[in-house]
Design a protein around this motif. Sequence first.
Motif, PDB file in Angstrom:
ATOM      1  N   MET A  47       0.878  -1.158   0.000  1.00  0.00           N
ATOM      2  CA  MET A  47       0.000   0.000   0.000  1.00  0.00           C
ATOM      3  C   MET A  47       0.923   1.217   0.000  1.00  0.00           C
ATOM      4  N   PHE A  48       0.805   2.052  -1.015  1.00  0.00           N
ATOM      5  CA  PHE A  48       1.653   3.226  -1.180  1.00  0.00           C
ATOM      6  C   PHE A  48       0.774   4.450  -1.004  1.00  0.00           C
ATOM      7  N   ALA A  49       0.937   5.161   0.104  1.00  0.00           N
ATOM      8  CA  ALA A  49       0.115   6.332   0.408  1.00  0.00           C
ATOM      9  C   ALA A  49       0.968   7.594   0.351  1.00  0.00           C
ATOM     10  N   ALA A  50       0.573   8.525  -0.528  1.00  0.00           N
ATOM     11  CA  ALA A  50       1.269   9.805  -0.659  1.00  0.00           C
ATOM     12  C   ALA A  50       0.320  10.808  -1.297  1.00  0.00           C
ATOM     13  N   ASN A  51       0.453  12.069  -0.907  1.00  0.00           N
ATOM     14  CA  ASN A  51      -0.342  13.154  -1.490  1.00  0.00           C
ATOM     15  C   ASN A  51      -1.846  12.885  -1.409  1.00  0.00           C
ATOM     16  N   ASP A  52      -2.309  12.385  -0.279  1.00  0.00           N
ATOM     17  CA  ASP A  52      -3.725  12.087  -0.028  1.00  0.00           C
ATOM     18  C   ASP A  52      -4.305  11.063  -0.996  1.00  0.00           C
ATOM     19  N   GLU A  53      -3.461  10.210  -1.559  1.00  0.00           N
ATOM     20  CA  GLU A  53      -3.903   9.128  -2.430  1.00  0.00           C
ATOM     21  C   GLU A  53      -3.263   7.829  -1.971  1.00  0.00           C
ATOM     22  N   VAL A  54      -3.988   6.731  -2.150  1.00  0.00           N
ATOM     23  CA  VAL A  54      -3.474   5.412  -1.783  1.00  0.00           C
ATOM     24  C   VAL A  54      -3.624   4.475  -2.970  1.00  0.00           C
ATOM     25  N   GLU A  55      -2.550   3.744  -3.259  1.00  0.00           N
ATOM     26  CA  GLU A  55      -2.578   2.761  -4.342  1.00  0.00           C
ATOM     27  C   GLU A  55      -1.938   1.479  -3.853  1.00  0.00           C
ATOM     28  N   ILE A  56      -2.350   0.369  -4.440  1.00  0.00           N
ATOM     29  CA  ILE A  56      -1.687  -0.903  -4.205  1.00  0.00           C
ATOM     30  C   ILE A  56      -0.742  -1.124  -5.378  1.00  0.00           C
ATOM     31  N   LEU A  57       0.550  -1.272  -5.067  1.00  0.00           N
ATOM     32  CA  LEU A  57       1.556  -1.504  -6.085  1.00  0.00           C
ATOM     33  C   LEU A  57       2.123  -2.907  -5.917  1.00  0.00           C
ATOM     34  N   SER A  58       2.360  -3.558  -7.015  1.00  0.00           N
ATOM     35  CA  SER A  58       3.021  -4.852  -7.003  1.00  0.00           C
ATOM     36  C   SER A  58       4.480  -4.599  -7.342  1.00  0.00           C
ATOM     37  N   VAL A  59       5.371  -4.884  -6.396  1.00  0.00           N
ATOM     38  CA  VAL A  59       6.789  -4.573  -6.543  1.00  0.00           C
ATOM     39  C   VAL A  59       7.581  -5.873  -6.677  1.00  0.00           C
ATOM     40  N   THR A  60       8.409  -5.949  -7.701  1.00  0.00           N
ATOM     41  CA  THR A  60       9.293  -7.094  -7.886  1.00  0.00           C
ATOM     42  C   THR A  60      10.605  -6.802  -7.170  1.00  0.00           C
ATOM     43  N   VAL A  61      11.089  -7.799  -6.423  1.00  0.00           N
ATOM     44  CA  VAL A  61      12.328  -7.650  -5.655  1.00  0.00           C
ATOM     45  C   VAL A  61      13.040  -9.003  -5.616  1.00  0.00           C
ATOM     46  N   PRO A  62      14.375  -9.002  -5.666  1.00  0.00           N
ATOM     47  CA  PRO A  62      15.074 -10.276  -5.528  1.00  0.00           C
ATOM     48  C   PRO A  62      14.811 -10.866  -4.141  1.00  0.00           C
ATOM     49  N   GLU A  63      14.757 -12.178  -4.057  1.00  0.00           N
ATOM     50  CA  GLU A  63      14.493 -12.838  -2.769  1.00  0.00           C
ATOM     51  C   GLU A  63      15.520 -12.417  -1.717  1.00  0.00           C
ATOM     52  N   THR A  64      16.753 -12.178  -2.144  1.00  0.00           N
ATOM     53  CA  THR A  64      17.810 -11.765  -1.216  1.00  0.00           C
ATOM     54  C   THR A  64      17.593 -10.349  -0.687  1.00  0.00           C
ATOM     55  N   GLY A  65      16.713  -9.560  -1.313  1.00  0.00           N
ATOM     56  CA  GLY A  65      16.442  -8.192  -0.885  1.00  0.00           C
ATOM     57  C   GLY A  65      15.281  -8.070   0.089  1.00  0.00           C
ATOM     58  N   ILE A  66      14.710  -9.194   0.504  1.00  0.00           N
ATOM     59  CA  ILE A  66      13.589  -9.161   1.447  1.00  0.00           C
ATOM     60  C   ILE A  66      14.126  -9.401   2.847  1.00  0.00           C
ATOM     61  N   SER A  67      13.867  -8.439   3.742  1.00  0.00           N
ATOM     62  CA  SER A  67      14.355  -8.607   5.107  1.00  0.00           C
ATOM     63  C   SER A  67      13.286  -8.237   6.120  1.00  0.00           C
ATOM     64  N   GLY A  68      13.284  -8.983   7.199  1.00  0.00           N
ATOM     65  CA  GLY A  68      12.306  -8.784   8.252  1.00  0.00           C
ATOM     66  C   GLY A  68      11.064  -9.611   7.987  1.00  0.00           C
ATOM     67  N   ASP A  69      10.141  -9.563   8.938  1.00  0.00           N
ATOM     68  CA  ASP A  69       8.891 -10.303   8.834  1.00  0.00           C
ATOM     69  C   ASP A  69       7.891  -9.438   8.076  1.00  0.00           C
ATOM     70  N   LEU A  70       7.632  -9.765   6.816  1.00  0.00           N
ATOM     71  CA  LEU A  70       6.765  -8.953   5.969  1.00  0.00           C
ATOM     72  C   LEU A  70       5.357  -9.535   5.929  1.00  0.00           C
ATOM     73  N   THR A  71       4.584  -9.253   6.978  1.00  0.00           N
ATOM     74  CA  THR A  71       3.195  -9.678   7.026  1.00  0.00           C
ATOM     75  C   THR A  71       2.308  -8.485   6.697  1.00  0.00           C
ATOM     76  N   MET A  72       1.038  -8.760   6.406  1.00  0.00           N
ATOM     77  CA  MET A  72       0.112  -7.699   6.038  1.00  0.00           C
ATOM     78  C   MET A  72       0.107  -6.591   7.105  1.00  0.00           C
ATOM     79  N   GLY A  73       0.238  -5.347   6.655  1.00  0.00           N
ATOM     80  CA  GLY A  73       0.212  -4.193   7.546  1.00  0.00           C
ATOM     81  C   GLY A  73       1.574  -3.751   8.049  1.00  0.00           C
ATOM     82  N   THR A  74       2.625  -4.520   7.776  1.00  0.00           N
ATOM     83  CA  THR A  74       3.967  -4.160   8.230  1.00  0.00           C
ATOM     84  C   THR A  74       4.473  -2.942   7.470  1.00  0.00           C
TER      85      THR A  74
END
Length: 118
Positions: A47-74
């Motif tokens: 969820m990307f919120a900026a300038n009083d607008e909210v959008e859902i973006l699908s972001v591609t990232v290498p598996e090695t670039g994911i860190s921390g517990d990424l659960t809904m709302g984090t």
Amino acid sequence: MRQIPVDTSAATVMVAKTPQPKVRDRRTGEIATDAETGAKLMTVDVMFAANDEVEILSVTVPETGISGDLTMGTPVALTGLIARPWENEFNGQKRHGIAFRAVAVTSLATTGTGSKAA
């Protein structure tokens, strides 16, 4: 191909859907990999919120670039986020959109108990 850097400094970004493997070919189930590094690619909906607008973006990232517990709302930081316009034609129909890619998606959630004071 044109790549446009995206400034996330004034945005609030949170996980909308946990990371999933990016499928290259739906028929075979082949998982997409980075052309340069060979790393398995993941898709994280945010969820990307900026300038009083909210959008859902699908972001591609290498598996090695994911860190921390990424659960809904984090809350997360998107490092090296770029937008790439795309267009293709399939069965005579033209489609277009914007693909988002990041170097890393990092959890900003604090660890430990009692981190949210009343």
